[in-house]
Design an enzyme around this catalytic site. Structure first.
Site, PDB file in Angstrom:
ATOM      1  N   CYS A   1       0.828  -1.198   0.000  1.00 32.49           N
ATOM      2  CA  CYS A   1       0.000   0.000   0.000  1.00 32.49           C
ATOM      3  C   CYS A   1       0.866   1.252   0.000  1.00 32.49           C
ATOM      4  O   CYS A   1       1.297   1.727   1.057  1.00 32.49           O
ATOM      5  CB  CYS A   1      -0.928   0.001   1.208  1.00 32.49           C
ATOM      6  SG  CYS A   1      -1.926   1.488   1.294  1.00 32.49           S
TER       7      CYS A   1
ATOM      8  N   CYS B   1      -0.523   4.112   2.031  1.00 26.52           N
ATOM      9  CA  CYS B   1      -0.350   4.044   3.488  1.00 26.52           C
ATOM     10  C   CYS B   1       1.098   4.313   3.885  1.00 26.52           C
ATOM     11  O   CYS B   1       1.356   4.968   4.892  1.00 26.52           O
ATOM     12  CB  CYS B   1      -0.702   2.656   4.014  1.00 26.52           C
ATOM     13  SG  CYS B   1      -2.103   1.874   3.234  1.00 26.52           S
ATOM     14  N   ASP B   2       2.041   3.770   3.133  1.00 21.98           N
ATOM     15  CA  ASP B   2       3.426   3.722   3.605  1.00 21.98           C
ATOM     16  C   ASP B   2       4.409   4.579   2.813  1.00 21.98           C
ATOM     17  O   ASP B   2       5.563   4.720   3.220  1.00 21.98           O
ATOM     18  CB  ASP B   2       3.913   2.264   3.587  1.00 21.98           C
ATOM     19  CG  ASP B   2       3.048   1.373   4.455  1.00 21.98           C
ATOM     20  OD1 ASP B   2       2.581   1.854   5.502  1.00 21.98           O
ATOM     21  OD2 ASP B   2       2.819   0.209   4.083  1.00 21.98           O
TER      22      ASP B   2
END
Ligand code: NAP
Length: 324
Positions: A140, A143-144
């Site tokens: 992701c 997200c990261d």
């Protein structure tokens, strides 16, 4: 045997809280069926992992994926949808009402079920990749990606997701290497063009990742040229997977018909092999897989469930919906 924590009855249980599940909730709630959404953990589906959504009608400036989900959630709640933030552990669809056992042990008895559990990101399943998951290996970018400011990363895949993730990663990373197993990308022309035009993105086509190196953090990714067999070590600090998804049909397999990949099989659009159980979104639609098509299928599943319940109660079926 100890009693389950809670046991309750609902007319419609909706499993999943992405655009399919939430649209089904909006429709069944407006039909006064007081649906229960078993939202899953984490809730919200794949849009929660997306940044700009530019192709959902009604948002000419685009909208962030999580905000779109939040708005759908609000809309469903406004008409009386109830939510539980739990996963379904197992189901019994051979009995009436259907039984859904949640992770907490609570049991939901449902007259009808809409399965909208979506799909999950795929992994390469290399031991080194799994060992470094959360330590530089991620599925992701949204997200990261933030954690890779000024670093070099590999993004694996040749589809639209890989192009999107690679482009997103350029906001943080100093360089993104797209590694794809074939010499042709699968992504749409517009996404390919955008990625190719970005000076921070380069491509290793016809290559596959064979190992992720590092102890506690990624220090390099080994890739192999699939034509020559030559292995190269790319000195990067991150590995992002964008190689597609698998349907989250786990608890329903063996009772609902699935194809070889685990996608639910339906007839007349949303009907499964069990009367009263309907499917919506990516858990069976592996062709379109768009937020808007998932929402459309959620609407159809809701109307089908409503009709099923009305017929079962002996009441005349609800009139065909009129255009808004
Ligand atoms: P996808 O189109 O199925 O592409 C998956 C990619 O990963 C393919 O290039 C595939 O290679 C590769 N792959 C699969 N398994 C692999 C493995 N084990 N090892 C290495 N590579 C592997 O999936 P997606 O990119 O997630 O897109 C899914 C759908 O969503 C598509 O319809 C797409 O158009 C849509 N989407 C649209 C947008 C947008 O329009 N902005 C953004 C994201 C997704 P092969 O090509 O060799 O099969």
């Amino acid at each position: 045997m100890s009693e389950p924590v809670v046991r309750r009855h609902v007319r419609v249980a909706i499993v999943g809280s992405g655009p399919a599940g939430l649209t089904a909730a909006i429709y069944t709630a407006r039909a006064s069926l007081a649906p229960l959404v078993i939202a899953g953990v984490p809730a919200g589906g794949q849009l929660m992992l997306t940044t700009d959504v530019e192709n959902f009608p009604g948002f000419p400036e685009g909208i962030q994926g999580p905000e779109l989900i939040e708005r759908m959630h609000e809309q469903a709640a406004r008409f009386g949808t109830e939510f539980v933030d739990e996963n379904v552990a197992r189901v019994d669809l051979k009995v009436r009402p259907f039984l859904l056992t949640l992770g907490s042990g609570a049991v939901v008895e449902a007259d009808s079920v809409i399965v909208a559990t979506g799909a999950n990101a795929r992994w390469l399943d290399l031991p080194s990749e799994q060992r470094l998951r959360g330590h530089g290996v991620s599925a992701c970018a949204t997200c990261d990606g933030f954690f890779f400011r000024g670093k070099e990363v590999v993004c694996v895949g040749g589809g639209d997701s890989a192009m999107e993730e690679a482009l997103f990663l350029t906001k943080f990373a100093s360089h993104v290497i797209v590694v794809h197993r074939r010499s042709e990308l699968r992504a749409s022309r517009i996404m390919q063009d955008r990625a190719r035009a970005n000076p921070k993105i380069s491509f290793r086509l016809h290559h596959e990742v064979v190992e992720v190196l590092g102890e506690g953090a990624v220090t390099a990714v080994r890739v192999r040229d699939r034509a020559t067999g030559v292995v190269e070590e790319l000195p990067v600090q991150g590995l992002f997977l964008a190689i597609g998804h698998d349907p989250a049909s786990g608890p329903f397999r063996g009772q609902l018909e699935t194809d070889a990949k685990g996608y639910l099989v339906t007839r007349e659009v949303t009907r499964t092999n069990i009367d009263g159980v309907f499917a919506a979104g990516d858990v069976y639609d592996h062709r379109y897989r768009q937020a808007v098509s998932a929402a459309g299928l959620g609407c159809m599943a809701a109307l089908d469930a409503e009709k099923y319940l009305a017929e079962r109660a002996g009441a005349p079926p609800a009139p065909a919906p009129r255009p808004a």
